[in-house]
Scaffold this motif. Structure first.
Motif, short mmCIF file in Angstrom:
data_model
loop_
_atom_site.label_atom_id
_atom_site.label_comp_id
_atom_site.label_asym_id
_atom_site.label_seq_id
_atom_site.Cartn_x
_atom_site.Cartn_y
_atom_site.Cartn_z
N GLY A 97 0.81 -1.21 0.00
CA GLY A 97 0.00 0.00 0.00
C GLY A 97 0.85 1.26 0.00
N LYS A 101 0.92 3.95 -3.16
CA LYS A 101 0.63 5.38 -3.03
C LYS A 101 1.83 6.21 -3.48
CE LYS A 101 -1.33 8.91 -0.08
NZ LYS A 101 -1.90 9.25 1.24
N VAL A 253 -3.37 -2.79 3.16
CA VAL A 253 -3.35 -1.88 2.00
C VAL A 253 -4.05 -0.58 2.34
CG1 VAL A 253 -3.99 -1.61 -0.42
CG2 VAL A 253 -3.31 -3.84 0.44
N PHE A 257 -2.47 3.24 2.33
CA PHE A 257 -2.99 4.32 1.50
C PHE A 257 -3.18 5.62 2.28
CE2 PHE A 257 -5.19 1.51 -1.92
CZ PHE A 257 -3.96 1.35 -2.55
#
Length: 451
Positions: A97, A101, A253, A257
């Protein structure tokens, strides 16, 4: 007077070099993942030897041991093997994650033109293996269709371990493509797990998980790295997502984020980081947390998962019947043929439609090697196999054999292709590291890269 000739627009370049900061980040990630890949291989080998030794019963009993048998009301009465898959892999997906990002905000995927290549290649490398799997299974009667997503995943750590063994000095453009392809591949795999492999969905628990995830987001957005607050919030989010029926690794995840990528700046807009913050201000909190947790993911979480996931007993097994099983054939064909043809074919078609050219240091043979290497599926493939057929089932054992067999074939074919170009790769690597003026930045990154 002759009219001036219009300037020719430079042709787009595939696999061209990125910026020097991006190249340094890539080198750090690949170094950690290569070590993690070696540990993953060691874990898988130990599992195979242990499961086929006279002490195989102890291996099975350890995997089925339930450390907290009273956790049923909270859906936490899990055995050790499930804790490795649902718990430790949440750390792996948290790092995924963070990396996703970072790629969207500051990496290769922030530029739609550069993002098109790995996204298209990843789509081709997932759709074709799934279609091949479905075609093989349907032609044999249709039993086992639930495992259609097994051959769609690429294991970047395993793939990089193979590269380390063949001593391949891949050009920076190809290395960036391989990593970005794996990151996009992971995004699609997460989506598949969340959408297609969620059983007994409980929306109330999932909605409740938004509370700890929201508090986690507030803290990290303010630059707070209080471990005594962030870790309990992450555990609470994981437990609630697990109780909802959605695979618990999705929590990792979602938490990744929420972490900011760019460094915090003072309110006045000055060039220096805000005072009174944390070390994360210097390069963004995502980079700080990724630096902390990637070694844990690559060095502990994934190898332990491999130790409990890769052990399949072959003693007394009819290997002929096993290797002709439709599910095994479908997975092997999906990994070896589907991944390589899907990635190579989609990239070639993209080049034809956009009239783009390969970077000057790269050939189509190099891409064939990378496409074959993407057929090395392990961590996520085994996880999807567990979700599709159930841990410890007969079909689950077939999945493990197929994933291992397909990955070894893909790795061997990729090594054969890439080792032939290793001398050329070494020359490119030496040129990319040449720093004649001694300013710490290689000379090739101080002139505009061909696009």
């Amino acid at each position: 007077m002759t009219s001036p000739q219009p300037e020719r627009r430079a042709k787009a370049r595939l696999f061209s070099r990125s910026t020097w900061p991006e190249a340094r980040h890539l080198a750090d990630v690949l170094r950690t993942e290569t070590v993690g890949g070696a540990l993953l291989l060691i874990g898988a080998v130990i599992a195979l030897i242990w499961a086929n030794s006279p002490w195989s019963d102890s291996y099975t009993e350890l995997g089925r041991w339930v450390p907290w048998p009273g956790g049923a009301p909270w859906h936490l009465d899990l055995d050790v093997a499930t804790w490795a898959a649902d718990g430790l892999l949440a750390i792996f997906f948290f790092v995924v994650g963070l990396e996703l990002k970072r790629e969207f905000v500051a990496g290769e995927l922030r530029d739609p033109r550069r993002a098109a290549l790995p996204v298209v290649a990843a789509l081709g490398g997932m759709l074709l293996p799934a279609l091949i799997y479905v075609a093989v299974v349907v032609s044999a009667g249709g039993e086992g269709l639930r495992g259609w997503a097994i051959p769609t995943a690429t294991d970047i750590a395993f793939a990089l371990a193979v590269l380390a063994l063949v001593s391949s000095h891949l050009p920076q453009g190809l290395r960036a493509f391989l990593l970005t392809l794996a990151v996009v591949d992971d995004l699609f795999a997460i989506t598949i797990i969340a959408v297609f492999y969620t059983a007994d969905f409980h929306p109330v628990a999932l909605l409740a998980a938004l509370a700890p995830i929201g508090l986690f987001a507030v803290l990290v957005q303010r630059g707070r790295t209080w471990w005594w607050a962030l870790i309990p919030l992450a555990i609470a989010a994981w437990a609630l997502v697990h109780a909802s029926g959605v695979h618990a690794t999705v929590a990792g995840v979602l938490l990744g984020f929420t972490v900011p990528v760019l460094a915090r700046r003072p309110a006045g807009g000055g060039g220096q980081p805000a005072t009174g913050g944390t070390r994360a201000d210097e390069g963004g909190l995502a980079a700080h947390l990724e630096h902390r947790w990637r070694p844990v993911s690559a060095g502990i979480a994934v190898p332990i998962f491999a130790l409990f996931a890769a052990g399949v007993t072959l003693r007394g097994t009819d290997l002929g019947a096993l290797l002709t099983d439709p599910v095994v054939i479908a997975i092997v064909a999906g990994l070896v043929l589907g991944k390589s043809i899907g990635i190579f074919g989609s990239t070639y078609l993209l080049a034809r439609f956009t009239r783009a050219e390969l970077d000057e240091d790269i050939t189509w043979s190099d891409l064939r090697g990378i496409a074959l290497l993407a057929g090395v599926g392990f961590t996520v493939s085994l996880l999807i196999g567990d979700l599709a057929f159930g841990t410890g089932s007969t079909a689950d054992d077939r999945v493990k054999v197929a994933v291992l067999f397909g990955s070894v074939i893909s790795a061997g074919l990729a090594a054969t292709v890439l080792v032939r170009r290793n001398t050329a790769y070494r020359q490119v690597a030496e040129r990319e590291l040449l720093d004649a003026d001694g300013d710490g930045v290689p000379d090739v990154y101080q002139r505009p890269a061909d696009r």
